[in-house]
Scaffold this motif. Structure first.
Motif, PDB file in Angstrom:
ATOM      1  N   VAL A   1       0.849  -1.196   0.000  1.00  0.00           N
ATOM      2  CA  VAL A   1       0.000   0.000   0.000  1.00  0.00           C
ATOM      3  C   VAL A   1       0.882   1.242   0.000  1.00  0.00           C
ATOM      4  O   VAL A   1       1.846   1.309   0.761  1.00  0.00           O
ATOM      5  N   ARG A   2       0.548   2.207  -0.836  1.00  0.00           N
ATOM      6  CA  ARG A   2       1.251   3.487  -0.840  1.00  0.00           C
ATOM      7  C   ARG A   2       0.316   4.553  -0.291  1.00  0.00           C
ATOM      8  O   ARG A   2      -0.775   4.769  -0.827  1.00  0.00           O
ATOM      9  N   VAL A   3       0.727   5.198   0.789  1.00  0.00           N
ATOM     10  CA  VAL A   3      -0.041   6.279   1.391  1.00  0.00           C
ATOM     11  C   VAL A   3       0.885   7.464   1.632  1.00  0.00           C
ATOM     12  O   VAL A   3       2.109   7.325   1.631  1.00  0.00           O
ATOM     13  N   VAL A   4       0.280   8.624   1.837  1.00  0.00           N
ATOM     14  CA  VAL A   4       1.050   9.848   2.037  1.00  0.00           C
ATOM     15  C   VAL A   4       1.013  10.230   3.511  1.00  0.00           C
ATOM     16  O   VAL A   4      -0.078  10.390   4.080  1.00  0.00           O
ATOM     17  N   PRO A   5       2.155  10.367   4.160  1.00  0.00           N
ATOM     18  CA  PRO A   5       2.151  10.767   5.572  1.00  0.00           C
ATOM     19  C   PRO A   5       1.666  12.197   5.753  1.00  0.00           C
ATOM     20  O   PRO A   5       1.749  13.029   4.838  1.00  0.00           O
ATOM     21  N   GLY A   6       1.179  12.493   6.953  1.00  0.00           N
ATOM     22  CA  GLY A   6       0.651  13.822   7.230  1.00  0.00           C
ATOM     23  C   GLY A   6       1.656  14.935   7.033  1.00  0.00           C
ATOM     24  O   GLY A   6       1.287  16.061   6.687  1.00  0.00           O
ATOM     25  N   SER A   7       2.939  14.639   7.221  1.00  0.00           N
ATOM     26  CA  SER A   7       3.963  15.683   7.111  1.00  0.00           C
ATOM     27  C   SER A   7       4.035  16.289   5.717  1.00  0.00           C
ATOM     28  O   SER A   7       4.486  17.427   5.551  1.00  0.00           O
ATOM     29  N   PHE A   8       3.601  15.556   4.683  1.00  0.00           N
ATOM     30  CA  PHE A   8       3.633  16.079   3.321  1.00  0.00           C
ATOM     31  C   PHE A   8       2.666  17.251   3.148  1.00  0.00           C
ATOM     32  O   PHE A   8       2.811  18.041   2.217  1.00  0.00           O
ATOM     33  N   PHE A   9       1.678  17.368   4.022  1.00  0.00           N
ATOM     34  CA  PHE A   9       0.628  18.372   3.865  1.00  0.00           C
ATOM     35  C   PHE A   9       0.912  19.647   4.658  1.00  0.00           C
ATOM     36  O   PHE A   9       0.032  20.496   4.794  1.00  0.00           O
ATOM     37  N   ALA A  10       2.128  19.782   5.164  1.00  0.00           N
ATOM     38  CA  ALA A  10       2.532  20.964   5.929  1.00  0.00           C
ATOM     39  C   ALA A  10       3.876  21.456   5.406  1.00  0.00           C
ATOM     40  O   ALA A  10       4.748  20.642   5.085  1.00  0.00           O
ATOM     41  N   PRO A  11       4.088  22.769   5.326  1.00  0.00           N
ATOM     42  CA  PRO A  11       5.338  23.266   4.753  1.00  0.00           C
ATOM     43  C   PRO A  11       6.567  22.995   5.602  1.00  0.00           C
ATOM     44  O   PRO A  11       7.677  22.944   5.088  1.00  0.00           O
ATOM     45  N   HIS A  12       6.374  22.774   6.900  1.00  0.00           N
ATOM     46  CA  HIS A  12       7.515  22.558   7.789  1.00  0.00           C
ATOM     47  C   HIS A  12       7.424  21.213   8.508  1.00  0.00           C
ATOM     48  O   HIS A  12       8.012  21.032   9.568  1.00  0.00           O
ATOM     49  N   GLY A  13       6.708  20.254   7.932  1.00  0.00           N
ATOM     50  CA  GLY A  13       6.595  18.935   8.550  1.00  0.00           C
ATOM     51  C   GLY A  13       5.591  18.930   9.689  1.00  0.00           C
ATOM     52  O   GLY A  13       4.748  19.814   9.825  1.00  0.00           O
ATOM     53  N   GLY A  14       5.691  17.911  10.504  1.00  0.00           N
ATOM     54  CA  GLY A  14       4.719  17.728  11.580  1.00  0.00           C
ATOM     55  C   GLY A  14       3.525  16.939  11.088  1.00  0.00           C
ATOM     56  O   GLY A  14       3.626  16.159  10.120  1.00  0.00           O
ATOM     57  N   LEU A  15       2.368  17.112  11.747  1.00  0.00           N
ATOM     58  CA  LEU A  15       1.135  16.397  11.408  1.00  0.00           C
ATOM     59  C   LEU A  15       1.339  14.880  11.412  1.00  0.00           C
ATOM     60  O   LEU A  15       0.740  14.154  10.620  1.00  0.00           O
ATOM     61  N   GLU A  16       2.208  14.401  12.298  1.00  0.00           N
ATOM     62  CA  GLU A  16       2.513  12.970  12.342  1.00  0.00           C
ATOM     63  C   GLU A  16       1.373  12.123  12.913  1.00  0.00           C
ATOM     64  O   GLU A  16       1.428  10.911  12.871  1.00  0.00           O
ATOM     65  N   ARG A  17       0.343  12.762  13.435  1.00  0.00           N
ATOM     66  CA  ARG A  17      -0.827  12.017  13.911  1.00  0.00           C
ATOM     67  C   ARG A  17      -1.913  11.907  12.839  1.00  0.00           C
ATOM     68  O   ARG A  17      -3.030  11.477  13.155  1.00  0.00           O
ATOM     69  N   TRP A  18      -1.601  12.288  11.605  1.00  0.00           N
ATOM     70  CA  TRP A  18      -2.617  12.323  10.564  1.00  0.00           C
ATOM     71  C   TRP A  18      -2.185  11.549   9.319  1.00  0.00           C
ATOM     72  O   TRP A  18      -1.003  11.502   8.983  1.00  0.00           O
ATOM     73  N   LEU A  19      -3.181  10.976   8.638  1.00  0.00           N
ATOM     74  CA  LEU A  19      -2.926  10.193   7.430  1.00  0.00           C
ATOM     75  C   LEU A  19      -4.113  10.399   6.489  1.00  0.00           C
ATOM     76  O   LEU A  19      -5.267  10.289   6.902  1.00  0.00           O
ATOM     77  N   ARG A  20      -3.824  10.716   5.219  1.00  0.00           N
ATOM     78  CA  ARG A  20      -4.900  10.875   4.230  1.00  0.00           C
ATOM     79  C   ARG A  20      -5.165   9.552   3.518  1.00  0.00           C
ATOM     80  O   ARG A  20      -4.250   8.920   3.008  1.00  0.00           O
ATOM     81  N   LEU A  21      -6.452   9.170   3.468  1.00  0.00           N
ATOM     82  CA  LEU A  21      -6.852   7.928   2.801  1.00  0.00           C
ATOM     83  C   LEU A  21      -7.903   8.244   1.741  1.00  0.00           C
ATOM     84  O   LEU A  21      -9.070   8.454   2.063  1.00  0.00           O
ATOM     85  N   PRO A  22      -7.534   8.275   0.463  1.00  0.00           N
ATOM     86  CA  PRO A  22      -8.525   8.500  -0.598  1.00  0.00           C
ATOM     87  C   PRO A  22      -9.452   7.294  -0.746  1.00  0.00           C
ATOM     88  O   PRO A  22      -9.061   6.147  -0.498  1.00  0.00           O
ATOM     89  N   TYR A  23     -10.672   7.560  -1.192  1.00  0.00           N
ATOM     90  CA  TYR A  23     -11.629   6.473  -1.437  1.00  0.00           C
ATOM     91  C   TYR A  23     -11.973   6.388  -2.927  1.00  0.00           C
ATOM     92  O   TYR A  23     -13.131   6.199  -3.317  1.00  0.00           O
ATOM     93  N   THR A  24     -10.961   6.527  -3.772  1.00  0.00           N
ATOM     94  CA  THR A  24     -11.163   6.513  -5.217  1.00  0.00           C
ATOM     95  C   THR A  24     -11.074   5.119  -5.827  1.00  0.00           C
ATOM     96  O   THR A  24     -11.429   4.935  -6.991  1.00  0.00           O
ATOM     97  N   GLU A  25     -10.591   4.131  -5.076  1.00  0.00           N
ATOM     98  CA  GLU A  25     -10.493   2.763  -5.591  1.00  0.00           C
ATOM     99  C   GLU A  25     -11.825   2.031  -5.440  1.00  0.00           C
ATOM    100  O   GLU A  25     -12.760   2.516  -4.792  1.00  0.00           O
ATOM    101  N   ALA A  26     -11.898   0.828  -6.011  1.00  0.00           N
ATOM    102  CA  ALA A  26     -13.098  -0.001  -5.913  1.00  0.00           C
ATOM    103  C   ALA A  26     -13.303  -0.456  -4.468  1.00  0.00           C
ATOM    104  O   ALA A  26     -12.337  -0.544  -3.692  1.00  0.00           O
ATOM    105  N   PRO A  27     -14.539  -0.770  -4.073  1.00  0.00           N
ATOM    106  CA  PRO A  27     -14.818  -1.150  -2.677  1.00  0.00           C
ATOM    107  C   PRO A  27     -13.959  -2.298  -2.167  1.00  0.00           C
ATOM    108  O   PRO A  27     -13.430  -2.231  -1.051  1.00  0.00           O
ATOM    109  N   ASP A  28     -13.814  -3.381  -2.942  1.00  0.00           N
ATOM    110  CA  ASP A  28     -12.999  -4.511  -2.484  1.00  0.00           C
ATOM    111  C   ASP A  28     -11.547  -4.089  -2.265  1.00  0.00           C
ATOM    112  O   ASP A  28     -10.897  -4.549  -1.316  1.00  0.00           O
ATOM    113  N   THR A  29     -11.049  -3.228  -3.137  1.00  0.00           N
ATOM    114  CA  THR A  29      -9.678  -2.739  -2.999  1.00  0.00           C
ATOM    115  C   THR A  29      -9.541  -1.879  -1.747  1.00  0.00           C
ATOM    116  O   THR A  29      -8.527  -1.952  -1.037  1.00  0.00           O
ATOM    117  N   LEU A  30     -10.532  -1.067  -1.464  1.00  0.00           N
ATOM    118  CA  LEU A  30     -10.486  -0.225  -0.262  1.00  0.00           C
ATOM    119  C   LEU A  30     -10.489  -1.076   0.999  1.00  0.00           C
ATOM    120  O   LEU A  30      -9.759  -0.786   1.957  1.00  0.00           O
TER     121      LEU A  30
END
Length: 485
Positions: A426-455
């Motif tokens: 699985v490839r996911v993006v850590p929360g730190s990518f969404f901040a200019p100076h890092g941090g947000l280590e308690r957060w994770l973005r999960l898109p729901y664009t895949e098929a239900p079984d894949t999700l």
């Protein structure tokens, strides 16, 4: 490539089990073959370098909850392939067979499980794109007699885009529309025109990672205003506008990426008033505005509250198909003229054929777009149920539209989970990518664009990765680079 195990080191049974991830793919009858394929991939991928000591068969069997016979059979297959060398009394270790190449093609039966890419929050094509492409061929033939350069965009498409804005409550003429190569291209042009090196750009935190990179590429300084648990901190935005005097702002007020919040009409009125007081131009990213799952009326565009200060960027990527690479800017006619002049240093226009296709899609019935919203809402619910079941200590709010869940983790381990999840496919993006100076280590973005079984499978694999992280410290991915959309 950075090895997971130091060259010449030894890997214990529990660590090897973690590296293998979901190695079993075809049931118990093929267990030895699947296990050998998993080890082979680790060796050829450089994560088990040549000379790495392997755990005893009995210990690995216990760690994998399989029979010692299965492990022995897998070891024998690897010895035949030259990937494992054993010596009585000394144990076994990895080797690279003569003629093998790292990253080379694997035998078909040893293909690893499909990697589920949750780094890109982009759905597949909407039904009707191919039909639209076929329908515009006669118009393309007419275009072929000309030079094919349309710096502002094909008039037909600009008319369709202007109609959409007028329908949403912001009267717009084609002269106030500029066609671009995606919404991000429009933001880059606005930065080029309005922001100089060292000047400040107000952004949300968290925000779209590629927007942060665009600000940095313009040698400008991103000034973040943190989102609150309820959405935008408008008081903080007002204070930042007063104190930092940013040259430009970049905001996503419709299904904010990644939080999924939508600013209501009262909030837009307050934000528009603050921007007018500060006389700060703002780029409003509207790439997800069409992905509204609720039946009620949508709030008007921010341009209805802040007038000519608003530069709205939109795109066909999320609504129709990312491969079309057509976007637009809606701004005052005067600013559009300035953007056209600035554009000549970047490109000379967008592809005509794709513009005709998007114009055809915008002019056609909206049944497919309604179906897209219905389907995405169902996918959102599927992923939410799967995360609740597989990762019960993760929390999130259900967004009213958009493309992703913004999950709060029980510990600051977002980057470690993103690194380990790759071992589980699985490839996911850590929360730190969404901040200019890092941090947000308690957060994770999960898109729901895949098929239900894949999700559902993605949630299961992420739960395994989270357990692995909880049991041992995990390294970051090899180069830290994950393409994000």
């Amino acid at each position: 490539m950075t090895a997971t195990v130091p060259p010449g080191g030894r890997v214990n049974a529990r660590r090897l089990a973690q590296l293998l991830g979901t190695w079993r793919r075809r049931g118990s009858r093929h267990g030895a073959t699947d296990l050998a394929a998993g080890i082979r991939l680790l060796v050829l991928d450089g994560r088990l370098p040549a000379g790495t000591g392997l755990p005893p068969e009995r210990e690995l069997a216990a760690a994998l909850a399989v029979s010692r016979t299965m492990v022995a059979a897998a070891w024998e297959r690897l010895r035949v392939d030259g990937l494992v060398v054993s010596r009585r009394g000394a144990g076994s270790w990895t080797a690279v067979p003569r003629g093998a190449s790292f990253g080379g093609a694997l035998d078909e039966r040893e293909t690893p499980p499909r990697v589920i890419d949750l780094a890109r929050a982009v759905p597949s094509s909407i039904p009707g794109v191919a039909a639209a492409a076929e329908a515009v061929l006669p118009r393309l033939a007419a275009e072929l007699t000309g030079h094919g350069y349309h710096e502002r965009g094909v008039l037909e498409l600009r008319e369709r885009i202007a109609e959409r804005y007028t329908e949403r409550g912001l009267p717009t003429s084609p002269d106030e529309v500029l066609v671009t190569n995606g919404a991000h291209h429009g933001f880059a042009m606005a930065l080029r025109l309005l922001v100089g090196p060292g000047e400040r750009v107000l952004i949300e935190q968290p925000t779209y990672p590629n927007a942060i990179e665009a600000v940095r590429a313009a040698h400008a300084i991103p000034v973040p205003v943190a989102m609150s648990d309820g959405g935008w901190d408008l008081e903080g935005v007002e204070a930042t506008l007063r104190q930092s005097a940013p040259r430009l702002a970049y905001l996503i007020v419709d299904f904010q990426n990644p939080t999924g919040f939508r600013l209501d009409e009262a909030g837009r009125a307050r934000l528009g008033a603050a921007l007018r007081r500060a006389r700060t131009p703002v780029v409003i990213d509207e790439t997800q505005v069409e992905l509204d799952f609720e039946d009620g009326p949508a709030p008007p565009p921010l341009g209805a509250f802040a007038g000519d200060l608003v530069i709205a960027t939109g795109s066909a990527g999320k609504s129709y198909w990312g491969g079309l690479r057509i976007g637009w800017v809606r701004a005052s006619a005067e600013l559009v003229n300035r953007l056209v002049a600035a554009r000549r240093g970047l490109d000379l226009g967008s592809p005509v054929f794709e513009q005709l296709v998007v114009a055809e899609l915008l002019a056609g019935p909206r049944d497919a777009l309604v179906e897209r919203r219905t389907r995405l809402a169902a996918h959102r619910d599927t992923l939410a149920d799967a995360v609740r079941a597989e990762c019960p200590d993760w929390s999130f709010r259900l967004p009213p539209g958009g493309l992703s869940l913004w999950c709060r983790l029980p510990a600051p381990v977002s980057s470690r989970i993103a690194a380990v999840a790759q071992n589980f496919g699985v490839r996911v993006v850590p929360g730190s990518f969404f901040a200019p100076h890092g941090g947000l280590e308690r957060w994770l973005r999960l898109p729901y664009t895949e098929a239900p079984d894949t999700l559902r499978e993605a949630a299961r694999r992420l739960a395994l990765a989270a357990v692995s992280v909880a049991e041992s410290r995990a390294p970051m991915s090899e180069d830290g680079h994950i393409p994000v959309t």
